[in-house]
Design a protein around this motif. Sequence first.
Motif, PDB file in Angstrom:
ATOM      1  N   GLU A 121       0.842  -1.194   0.000  1.00 33.90           N
ATOM      2  CA  GLU A 121       0.000   0.000   0.000  1.00 33.90           C
ATOM      3  C   GLU A 121       0.877   1.242   0.000  1.00 33.90           C
ATOM      4  N   PHE A 122       0.482   2.223  -0.775  1.00 31.75           N
ATOM      5  CA  PHE A 122       1.200   3.490  -0.781  1.00 31.75           C
ATOM      6  C   PHE A 122       0.236   4.605  -0.410  1.00 31.75           C
ATOM      7  N   VAL A 123       0.567   5.300   0.663  1.00 36.39           N
ATOM      8  CA  VAL A 123      -0.217   6.458   1.083  1.00 36.39           C
ATOM      9  C   VAL A 123       0.623   7.703   0.841  1.00 36.39           C
ATOM     10  N   ARG A 124       0.174   8.530  -0.045  1.00 34.08           N
ATOM     11  CA  ARG A 124       0.919   9.733  -0.414  1.00 34.08           C
ATOM     12  C   ARG A 124       1.041  10.690   0.764  1.00 34.08           C
ATOM     13  N   GLU A 125       2.230  11.286   0.894  1.00 34.41           N
ATOM     14  CA  GLU A 125       2.468  12.288   1.928  1.00 34.41           C
ATOM     15  C   GLU A 125       2.659  13.656   1.294  1.00 34.41           C
ATOM     16  N   ILE A 126       2.140  14.661   1.967  1.00 32.38           N
ATOM     17  CA  ILE A 126       2.174  16.025   1.446  1.00 32.38           C
ATOM     18  C   ILE A 126       2.690  16.959   2.537  1.00 32.38           C
ATOM     19  N   ALA A 127       3.532  17.893   2.150  1.00 37.65           N
ATOM     20  CA  ALA A 127       4.033  18.876   3.112  1.00 37.65           C
ATOM     21  C   ALA A 127       2.974  19.932   3.390  1.00 37.65           C
ATOM     22  N   TYR A 128       2.927  20.391   4.617  1.00 45.24           N
ATOM     23  CA  TYR A 128       2.080  21.548   4.924  1.00 45.24           C
ATOM     24  C   TYR A 128       2.783  22.407   5.955  1.00 45.24           C
ATOM     25  N   VAL A 129       2.455  23.673   5.938  1.00 49.79           N
ATOM     26  CA  VAL A 129       3.109  24.646   6.802  1.00 49.79           C
ATOM     27  C   VAL A 129       2.204  24.944   7.990  1.00 49.79           C
ATOM     28  N   ARG A 130       2.697  24.668   9.173  1.00 53.33           N
ATOM     29  CA  ARG A 130       1.889  24.866  10.372  1.00 53.33           C
ATOM     30  C   ARG A 130       2.032  26.314  10.871  1.00 53.33           C
ATOM     31  N   CYS A 131       1.635  27.225  10.011  1.00 50.27           N
ATOM     32  CA  CYS A 131       1.640  28.647  10.369  1.00 50.27           C
ATOM     33  C   CYS A 131       0.731  29.396   9.410  1.00 50.27           C
ATOM     34  N   ASN A 132      -0.056  30.311   9.921  1.00 45.69           N
ATOM     35  CA  ASN A 132      -0.888  31.172   9.093  1.00 45.69           C
ATOM     36  C   ASN A 132      -0.693  32.628   9.517  1.00 45.69           C
ATOM     37  N   GLY A 133       0.523  32.901   9.980  1.00 46.12           N
ATOM     38  CA  GLY A 133       0.836  34.253  10.432  1.00 46.12           C
ATOM     39  C   GLY A 133       1.160  35.176   9.280  1.00 46.12           C
ATOM     40  N   CYS A 134       0.182  35.430   8.423  1.00 44.67           N
ATOM     41  CA  CYS A 134       0.391  36.286   7.267  1.00 44.67           C
ATOM     42  C   CYS A 134       0.535  37.753   7.698  1.00 44.67           C
ATOM     43  N   LYS A 135       0.819  38.592   6.735  1.00 42.86           N
ATOM     44  CA  LYS A 135       1.063  40.005   7.041  1.00 42.86           C
ATOM     45  C   LYS A 135      -0.165  40.692   7.626  1.00 42.86           C
ATOM     46  N   ASP A 136      -1.347  40.174   7.310  1.00 40.31           N
ATOM     47  CA  ASP A 136      -2.568  40.774   7.834  1.00 40.31           C
ATOM     48  C   ASP A 136      -2.833  40.360   9.279  1.00 40.31           C
ATOM     49  N   ALA A 137      -2.156  39.298   9.730  1.00 40.98           N
ATOM     50  CA  ALA A 137      -2.430  38.769  11.062  1.00 40.98           C
ATOM     51  C   ALA A 137      -1.372  39.120  12.095  1.00 40.98           C
ATOM     52  N   THR A 138      -0.153  39.383  11.649  1.00 39.81           N
ATOM     53  CA  THR A 138       0.934  39.656  12.589  1.00 39.81           C
ATOM     54  C   THR A 138       1.886  40.698  12.002  1.00 39.81           C
ATOM     55  N   LYS A 139       2.755  41.241  12.826  1.00 40.66           N
ATOM     56  CA  LYS A 139       3.660  42.297  12.390  1.00 40.66           C
ATOM     57  C   LYS A 139       5.116  41.903  12.661  1.00 40.66           C
ATOM     58  N   ASP A 140       6.019  42.648  12.048  1.00 42.41           N
ATOM     59  CA  ASP A 140       7.447  42.449  12.278  1.00 42.41           C
ATOM     60  C   ASP A 140       7.911  43.303  13.451  1.00 42.41           C
ATOM     61  N   ARG A 141       8.925  42.804  14.157  1.00 41.04           N
ATOM     62  CA  ARG A 141       9.510  43.560  15.271  1.00 41.04           C
ATOM     63  C   ARG A 141      10.433  44.651  14.767  1.00 41.04           C
TER      64      ARG A 141
END
Length: 269
Positions: A95-115
């Motif tokens: 059996e082959f179960v495909r694996e996919i990368a995902y990014v565990r972050c949604n801190g886009c520019k609209d949600a957070t700021k730079d220091r």
Amino acid sequence: MTEYIIPILIFLGFGAVAGVLLLVASKVLAVETDETEAKITEALPGANCGGCGYSGCAGYAAAVAHDGAPCNLCKPGGAEVMNKLNAIMGKEGGEFVREIAYVRCNGCKDATKDRFTYTGTPSCSAVEKFYNGKGECRFGCDGYGDCVAVCDNEAISVINGVAVVDPAKCGGCGKCVAACPNHLIFLRKETDTVALRCSSKDSGKVTRTVCTNGCIGCKICEKKCPSGAVVVADNHAIIDYGKCTSCGTCVDACPRKCLVRTDCIHLAK
């Protein structure tokens, strides 16, 4: 005339001797080709990504041919390559179960700021090494695309300041996982339909002040999940995919919209 013939004969003699020596050497030093290993190497995609756990396609081919390695480890090749290797090795099933990368972050520019404004080398590794990141959230994506640079499938883009993976293009090789200095990228099974898009370990109080998309560890998802697949640890939700039934209750219940359907991750902006 003799003065020309003798040098020519000597030259031809040296050539004949050299030819014989090369012929003998080619026979003595010849490396025997393993036909099975060669066929397996030819069947592999040649990505040399190391996602199978071996040094590359050649290493994996040798392991399948001689060490009994499973035929379903080639992530870029998927089920098609698995079937080819099974045929070469005279095996069935698997059996082959495909694996996919995902990014565990949604801190886009609209949600957070730079220091601060970073003007150094545009690299996630560089900004993390010298300044512990540039964002107010110290666990977030820096957005300089170290993961983009190593992706051979052009499956990753930086959208609105955060890396996003297109599941349709991802080969599951894991190069981006190794490239991310904040360890935000994970490989998930294609059958896992829910994921958390936050890696913050800060308290809910701190997270509220630095990112409007961050998980605050409120435990609403934990309480609502009918199968007990979601728990909150280190101030963020963790999904036990062995228990998850993909009902989507946690996605609907999350007040911060940190839990999402994985087939919609690549559409996030």
